[in-house]
Write an enzyme that holds these catalytic residues in place. Structure first.
Site, short mmCIF file in Angstrom:
data_model
loop_
_atom_site.label_atom_id
_atom_site.label_comp_id
_atom_site.label_asym_id
_atom_site.label_seq_id
_atom_site.Cartn_x
_atom_site.Cartn_y
_atom_site.Cartn_z
N ILE A 15 47.38 -63.02 -20.18
CA ILE A 15 48.44 -63.29 -21.16
C ILE A 15 47.85 -63.43 -22.56
CG2 ILE A 15 50.30 -64.86 -21.84
CD1 ILE A 15 50.54 -65.68 -18.89
N ALA A 73 44.11 -71.62 -22.28
CA ALA A 73 42.94 -71.76 -21.42
C ALA A 73 43.24 -72.75 -20.30
CB ALA A 73 41.74 -72.25 -22.23
N TYR A 140 47.67 -78.21 -9.65
CA TYR A 140 47.86 -77.32 -10.81
C TYR A 140 49.13 -77.70 -11.57
CZ TYR A 140 49.24 -73.12 -13.39
OH TYR A 140 49.65 -72.25 -14.36
N ARG A 207 60.57 -65.57 -6.14
CA ARG A 207 60.00 -65.88 -7.44
C ARG A 207 60.71 -65.10 -8.55
NH1 ARG A 207 58.48 -69.54 -5.00
NH2 ARG A 207 56.36 -70.32 -4.64
#
Length: 305
Positions: A15, A73, A140, A207
């Site tokens: 991205i 990042a 995450y 999704r």
């Protein structure tokens, strides 16, 4: 908000590299911080090979004087975070805090953060709006949600405005097909190699797939706006992994049937994002339908073989 200088963390990634290209096209001077050498280098950008967790980050901010920071990042492997939450938190929480501190001390005007739909966990109903209370199911998702709270802290205490974009499943050219969590790139890479890909669970995981061009446009609009807060970035269209495989196989002319892997269970069965808030406040909406985006993406993958 008008800006001429930007810094992109993770700007050598999938991205990030597309975002750098868009910013350069808009005449913005871009500094990229990434721990990896850029595979897709924009000749007009300045690249600094640097892990955001290491010493020297603040000096890079001071020297480049960015008005806007796009913080992308991260350790993005959702599945791996379950087995190694410490590494994930080290990258995503401690690394992000060092970015926020560097931004605060160097006079940055705004931060646009790459968050994720994984912050929501199991949705109460679909499609998901920003009103749903986040309940992440993986480290995450937890790490991204934690940084959303830190952004609020820095905005309230240090007057550092921010936007967090909760991204759906992003796809497009340059995506790494070696990552198991990225269905489109994995299916495409396998089928182009003449191998049958695996379908996890029962193949009915849903999704919301959004093209990278729409995503980077959302980042820029968020930076240009005077708005702050969290925004969903999705298409409001859900696709099962089984249907996704069928679309890709048809486009590639493959007759290989997917292999079942029912023992690999997805933490969340269905995610579809509603992005009315982004449309209303940022002037953003997705422009690339999945069929057209897949054609373009598969054409790129084929050119890489």
């Amino acid at each position: 908000m008008y800006f001429t200088k930007a810094l992109v963390t993770g700007g050598s990634g999938f991205i990030g590299s597309h975002l750098v290209d868009l910013l350069i096209d808009k005449g913005v001077a871009v500094t990229v911080i990434d721990k990896d050498e850029p595979k897709y280098r924009n000749a007009k950008a300045t690249y600094v090979i640097q892990d955001i967790r290491q010493e020297g980050l603040r000096e890079i901010f001071t020297e480049s004087k960015p008005e806007i920071v796009f913080h992308l990042a991260a350790d993005i492997d959702d599945r791996a975070s379950v087995n190694d939450p410490i590494t994930n938190a080290d990258h995503n929480v401690m690394g992000s805090l060092k970015v926020l501190e560097a931004a605060r001390s160097s006079g940055v005007k705004k931060i646009v953060f790459s968050s994720t739909c994984a912050v929501y966990g199991i949705p109460a109903k679909l499609p998901i709006t920003e009103k749903q209370l986040p309940a992440p199911r993986t480290p995450y998702g937890l790490s991204k949600f934690a940084i959303e709270h830190y952004l609020n802290f820095y905005q309230n205490l240090h007057q550092l405005p921010s936007v967090a974009l909760r991204l759906a499943n992003v796809y497009g050219p340059r995506q790494d097909g070696s990552k198991e969590s990225v269905a489109i790139s994995v299916f495409t890479s396998k089928l182009l190699a003449g191998e049958a890909p695996f379908l996890n669970d029962d193949g009915q995981t849903v999704r919301d797939y959004i093209h990278v061009s729409d995503v980077v446009n959302a980042f820029v609009l968020a930076a240009e706006s005077d708005k702050t807060g969290v925004y969903n970035v999705g298409t409001k269209v859900g696709t099962t992994t089984r249907d996704l495989h069928a679309l890709i196989a048809s486009e590639l002319g493959s007759v290989l049937e997917p292999l079942a892997r029912p023992e690999v269970i997805d933490a969340v069965k269905a995610v579809i994002l509603k992005s009315i808030k982004a449309k209303k406040e940022l002037g953003w909406k997705p422009k690339t339908r999945l069929a057209r985006g897949l054609k373009q993406t598969l054409k790129w993958y084929k050119s890489q073989v």
